[in-house]
Design a protein around this motif. Structure first.
Motif, PDB file in Angstrom:
ATOM      1  N   LEU A 141      -9.801 -27.133  53.508  1.00 25.40           N
ATOM      2  CA  LEU A 141      -9.064 -28.207  54.179  1.00 25.40           C
ATOM      3  C   LEU A 141      -9.750 -29.553  53.962  1.00 25.40           C
ATOM      4  O   LEU A 141      -9.090 -30.567  53.692  1.00 25.40           O
ATOM      5  CB  LEU A 141      -8.961 -27.891  55.672  1.00 25.40           C
ATOM      6  N   ALA A 142     -11.086 -29.567  54.067  1.00 29.63           N
ATOM      7  CA  ALA A 142     -11.828 -30.817  53.880  1.00 29.63           C
ATOM      8  C   ALA A 142     -11.637 -31.377  52.477  1.00 29.63           C
ATOM      9  O   ALA A 142     -11.464 -32.585  52.297  1.00 29.63           O
ATOM     10  CB  ALA A 142     -13.313 -30.585  54.163  1.00 29.63           C
ATOM     11  N   ILE A 197     -14.631 -18.401  58.726  1.00 28.58           N
ATOM     12  CA  ILE A 197     -13.678 -19.480  58.979  1.00 28.58           C
ATOM     13  C   ILE A 197     -14.092 -20.743  58.222  1.00 28.58           C
ATOM     14  O   ILE A 197     -13.252 -21.545  57.823  1.00 28.58           O
ATOM     15  CB  ILE A 197     -13.584 -19.769  60.492  1.00 28.58           C
ATOM     16  N   GLY A 198     -15.400 -20.897  58.005  1.00 29.24           N
ATOM     17  CA  GLY A 198     -15.915 -22.083  57.317  1.00 29.24           C
ATOM     18  C   GLY A 198     -15.266 -22.375  55.977  1.00 29.24           C
ATOM     19  O   GLY A 198     -14.975 -23.541  55.675  1.00 29.24           O
ATOM     20  N   PRO A 199     -15.002 -21.364  55.121  1.00 27.85           N
ATOM     21  CA  PRO A 199     -14.359 -21.651  53.840  1.00 27.85           C
ATOM     22  C   PRO A 199     -12.997 -22.335  53.975  1.00 27.85           C
ATOM     23  O   PRO A 199     -12.644 -23.194  53.162  1.00 27.85           O
ATOM     24  CB  PRO A 199     -14.203 -20.264  53.213  1.00 27.85           C
ATOM     25  N   ARG A 239     -25.418 -23.083  47.372  1.00 32.88           N
ATOM     26  CA  ARG A 239     -24.320 -23.853  47.956  1.00 32.88           C
ATOM     27  C   ARG A 239     -24.303 -25.272  47.388  1.00 32.88           C
ATOM     28  O   ARG A 239     -23.231 -25.831  47.125  1.00 32.88           O
ATOM     29  CB  ARG A 239     -24.444 -23.886  49.481  1.00 32.88           C
ATOM     30  N   PHE A 240     -25.478 -25.851  47.205  1.00 33.51           N
ATOM     31  CA  PHE A 240     -25.534 -27.183  46.609  1.00 33.51           C
ATOM     32  C   PHE A 240     -25.233 -27.124  45.118  1.00 33.51           C
ATOM     33  O   PHE A 240     -24.466 -27.936  44.586  1.00 33.51           O
ATOM     34  CB  PHE A 240     -26.919 -27.797  46.836  1.00 33.51           C
ATOM     35  N   PRO A 256     -16.342 -29.440  56.597  1.00 32.51           N
ATOM     36  CA  PRO A 256     -16.495 -30.818  56.100  1.00 32.51           C
ATOM     37  C   PRO A 256     -17.920 -31.143  55.679  1.00 32.51           C
ATOM     38  O   PRO A 256     -18.137 -31.821  54.676  1.00 32.51           O
ATOM     39  CB  PRO A 256     -16.074 -31.667  57.315  1.00 32.51           C
ATOM     40  N   PHE A 257     -18.899 -30.649  56.435  1.00 31.52           N
ATOM     41  CA  PHE A 257     -20.289 -30.974  56.132  1.00 31.52           C
ATOM     42  C   PHE A 257     -20.703 -30.403  54.773  1.00 31.52           C
ATOM     43  O   PHE A 257     -21.196 -31.113  53.900  1.00 31.52           O
ATOM     44  CB  PHE A 257     -21.191 -30.431  57.235  1.00 31.52           C
ATOM     45  N   GLY A 258     -20.500 -29.087  54.576  1.00 30.25           N
ATOM     46  CA  GLY A 258     -20.945 -28.453  53.342  1.00 30.25           C
ATOM     47  C   GLY A 258     -20.196 -28.927  52.121  1.00 30.25           C
ATOM     48  O   GLY A 258     -20.751 -29.015  51.021  1.00 30.25           O
ATOM     49  N   THR A 259     -18.909 -29.255  52.295  1.00 31.52           N
ATOM     50  CA  THR A 259     -18.080 -29.643  51.160  1.00 31.52           C
ATOM     51  C   THR A 259     -18.224 -31.117  50.806  1.00 31.52           C
ATOM     52  O   THR A 259     -18.305 -31.483  49.628  1.00 31.52           O
ATOM     53  CB  THR A 259     -16.602 -29.345  51.465  1.00 31.52           C
TER      54      THR A 259
END
Length: 431
Positions: A392-393, A385-387, A53-54, A266-269
């Protein structure tokens, strides 16, 4: 001696909800050999998932001369979306399959595919042939292995431990994820710094393969009904109906969907973007922020596992989400790295409560023959839903800036979770 006096003497000296220091009993789930094998495999899978992910986000935002693709925050949101979108389409079918065929075979197959996709990504990057389109395709491939493997692993847990040990087993599985945040992302940042992005992906593939070896001796009880003859679509409708009719599980899953949009997305992106552009940090220092979060999650997870009988688990769960409503704005608006690190550590402590109690409440209230489907829906709500939250972020960060959107997301999350806390008394008391 009266019955009341006997009860008084038998009562414990401290309240049942008071945490104690971790003991051997905290780790009692490891008495189950199948659970131990599953945990080792999950640890390797989680380490690589955290690294990927990173690494994928860093791949698209890193300058071309440093081996990246040189894209902006909108593209980081797009690649985060690509990593998670397979969950939307594959987790529920995977959950249906988990209630119909051998769950070990599903996990083994998904991990072997993950090895192949990860190695391919590393080779393409080293060869200098990586493009944005290829990066998105490979991210979708990695996301597909997560979409299948994650819910099936979670569905296996209640079949290899007894009910009294279930919460401790869930905490230990969560600990594998937490350790991945402490070690995985930092390891990924270090590998990028030492070997470049391509070498980091090759290292991830090797680690995945080593973790696959733990699946060879794993034996999983068959949770299928002996008279099962209905078609998969009927199975899916049955699982969906169970979730919708169970008020507590329905509320937990709806709240998970909200966190996917306004917390995980928002956090992951945006956190790597904030670390790079607002704090002026490179890959290793940016990845350490995820390490601080994982450390906080480990501490709170061990505390939960050491509580003999935690009451009002639903209330603790909602409270941890309300806490996240303050953490996100603080992360976005901080312009000093030590403050950001301290805030994310506190947020990790809340995250440990959130993750463990949510999963424990869902699994403790689901019958074994329904577990695969319910866990599939649960995973869809959180990771599927996270993606969209990540997409959006990325778009909103292009418009208003990453720090402002993180602050807005935190405000929305706080408002919605406060509403749930005040209007859902049954959820607050859920056990």
């Amino acid at each position: 001696m009266t019955e009341q006096a006997q009860s008084a003497r038998a009562a414990p000296a401290r309240p049942a909800t008071r945490p104690s220091l971790p003991t051997i009993e905290t780790f009692s789930a490891f008495k189950s050999r199948p659970f131990t094998y599953l945990w080792i495999n999950t640890l390797s899978f989680a380490l690589v998932q955290a690294m990927q992910r990173f690494a994928f986000v860093w791949l698209v935002i890193e300058a071309v001369e440093d081996g990246g693709l040189g894209r902006g925050p909108g593209w980081s949101g797009t690649v985060f979306f690509a990593l998670g979108i397979p969950v939307l389409f594959m987790t529920i079918p995977a959950g249906v399959l988990a209630d119909r065929i051998n769950r070990r075979s599903l996990v083994l197959g998904s991990q072997l595919v993950a090895v192949a996709v990860t190695m391919t990504a590393g080779v393409i990057i080293i060869a200098g042939a990586m493009t944005t389109v290829l990066a998105l395709v490979l991210a979708v491939g990695v996301g597909a292995t997560i979409a299948v493997g994650l819910p099936v692993r979670n569905a296996i847990v209640p079949t290899v431990v007894d009910r009294d040990t279930l919460l401790k087993a869930i905490v230990m599985m969560s600990m594998a994820m937490n350790i991945s945040q402490i070690v995985g992302v930092g390891m990924g940042g270090a590998l990028i710094a030492a070997w470049g992005i391509g070498g980091a992906f090759i290292g991830q593939g090797v680690l995945l393969f080593v973790g696959t070896l733990a699946l060879i001796p794993l034996r999983v009880p068959d949770a299928r009904r002996p008279d099962q003859r209905q078609d998969p679509l009927t199975d899916l409708k049955e699982g969906t109906r169970f979730v919708w009719d169970h008020q507590g599980i329905r509320s937990l899953i709806l709240l998970l969907g909200i966190t996917g949009i306004f917390m995980m997305g928002p956090f992951g992106t945006l956190l790597p973007q904030v670390a790079k552009e607002e704090l002026g940090r490179e890959a290793f220092e940016a990845s350490l922020l995820f390490t601080f979060m994982g450390l906080g999650m480990v501490i709170s997870s061990l505390a939960i596992a050491s509580v003999p009988h935690l009451k009002n688990k639903g209330g603790w769960f909602i409270g941890s989400l309300m806490m996240a409503g303050f953490i996100l704005p603080a992360l976005g608006l901080s312009n000093w790295y030590p403050v950001t690190a301290a805030v994310i550590f506190i947020g990790g402590m809340g995250g440990g409560i959130f993750m463990n109690l949510n999963q424990s409440l869902v699994q403790a209230n689901t019958p074994p023959e329904m577990m695969g489907r319910v866990v599939g829906i649960h995973t869809l709500a959180f990771q599927g839903i996270g993606p969209f939250g990540g997409l959006l972020a990325g778009l909103m960060a292009t418009w208003v800036g990453a720090p402002i959107w993180m602050a807005i997301s935190g405000g929305i999350l706080l408002a919605l979770t406060t509403l749930a806390f005040t209007t859902q008394p049954a959820l607050r008391k859920m056990e």
